[in-house]
Design a protein around this motif. Sequence first.
Motif, PDB file in Angstrom:
ATOM      1  N   GLN A 160      33.098 -34.392 -33.846  1.00  0.00           N
ATOM      2  CA  GLN A 160      33.976 -34.080 -32.717  1.00  0.00           C
ATOM      3  C   GLN A 160      33.174 -33.528 -31.543  1.00  0.00           C
ATOM      4  O   GLN A 160      33.418 -33.896 -30.386  1.00  0.00           O
ATOM      5  CB  GLN A 160      35.054 -33.079 -33.143  1.00  0.00           C
ATOM      6  CG  GLN A 160      36.042 -32.769 -32.041  1.00  0.00           C
ATOM      7  CD  GLN A 160      37.092 -31.764 -32.473  1.00  0.00           C
ATOM      8  OE1 GLN A 160      37.013 -31.178 -33.550  1.00  0.00           O
ATOM      9  NE2 GLN A 160      38.077 -31.549 -31.625  1.00  0.00           N
ATOM     10  N   TRP A 173      38.116 -36.852 -30.645  1.00  0.00           N
ATOM     11  CA  TRP A 173      37.939 -35.876 -29.561  1.00  0.00           C
ATOM     12  C   TRP A 173      38.983 -34.767 -29.627  1.00  0.00           C
ATOM     13  O   TRP A 173      38.684 -33.594 -29.427  1.00  0.00           O
ATOM     14  CB  TRP A 173      37.999 -36.607 -28.222  1.00  0.00           C
ATOM     15  CG  TRP A 173      37.912 -35.744 -27.011  1.00  0.00           C
ATOM     16  CD1 TRP A 173      36.822 -35.006 -26.603  1.00  0.00           C
ATOM     17  CD2 TRP A 173      38.917 -35.542 -26.036  1.00  0.00           C
ATOM     18  NE1 TRP A 173      37.114 -34.359 -25.430  1.00  0.00           N
ATOM     19  CE2 TRP A 173      38.390 -34.665 -25.055  1.00  0.00           C
ATOM     20  CE3 TRP A 173      40.220 -36.008 -25.904  1.00  0.00           C
ATOM     21  CZ2 TRP A 173      39.134 -34.259 -23.960  1.00  0.00           C
ATOM     22  CZ3 TRP A 173      40.946 -35.607 -24.799  1.00  0.00           C
ATOM     23  CH2 TRP A 173      40.394 -34.742 -23.835  1.00  0.00           C
ATOM     24  N   GLY A 208      40.433 -33.758 -32.283  1.00  0.00           N
ATOM     25  CA  GLY A 208      40.383 -33.079 -33.570  1.00  0.00           C
ATOM     26  C   GLY A 208      41.441 -33.536 -34.548  1.00  0.00           C
ATOM     27  O   GLY A 208      41.753 -32.852 -35.514  1.00  0.00           O
TER      28      GLY A 208
END
Length: 94
Positions: A58, A90, A92
């Motif tokens: 991430q 990105w 999460g």
Amino acid sequence: MADEQDEARAAADAVLAEVRVALRGLEAIPDAALRARAAGLILREWPAERTLAKEIRQQAVAFLHEDQGLDFPEIGEAIDTDRSRAWRIWKGMS
């Protein structure tokens, strides 16, 4: 793209080899009961290490987007996935 995949595979294999060497350290524990308990603790805590790998991925996607200005289709292509999965990483969510 194949060369980049080969580089990623080589990098992942190198890290996995180091993990295996570290895990083999359990075999050096002479007391079998202690060795089994230590291995059990590692097995119980292993899911947290999976979380660490997700966080690293991430962070890398965030860097590509926020610092390098890539959009999600570009990021998806760079990390060998589609744009929606790149966005989910990105955020999460994946």
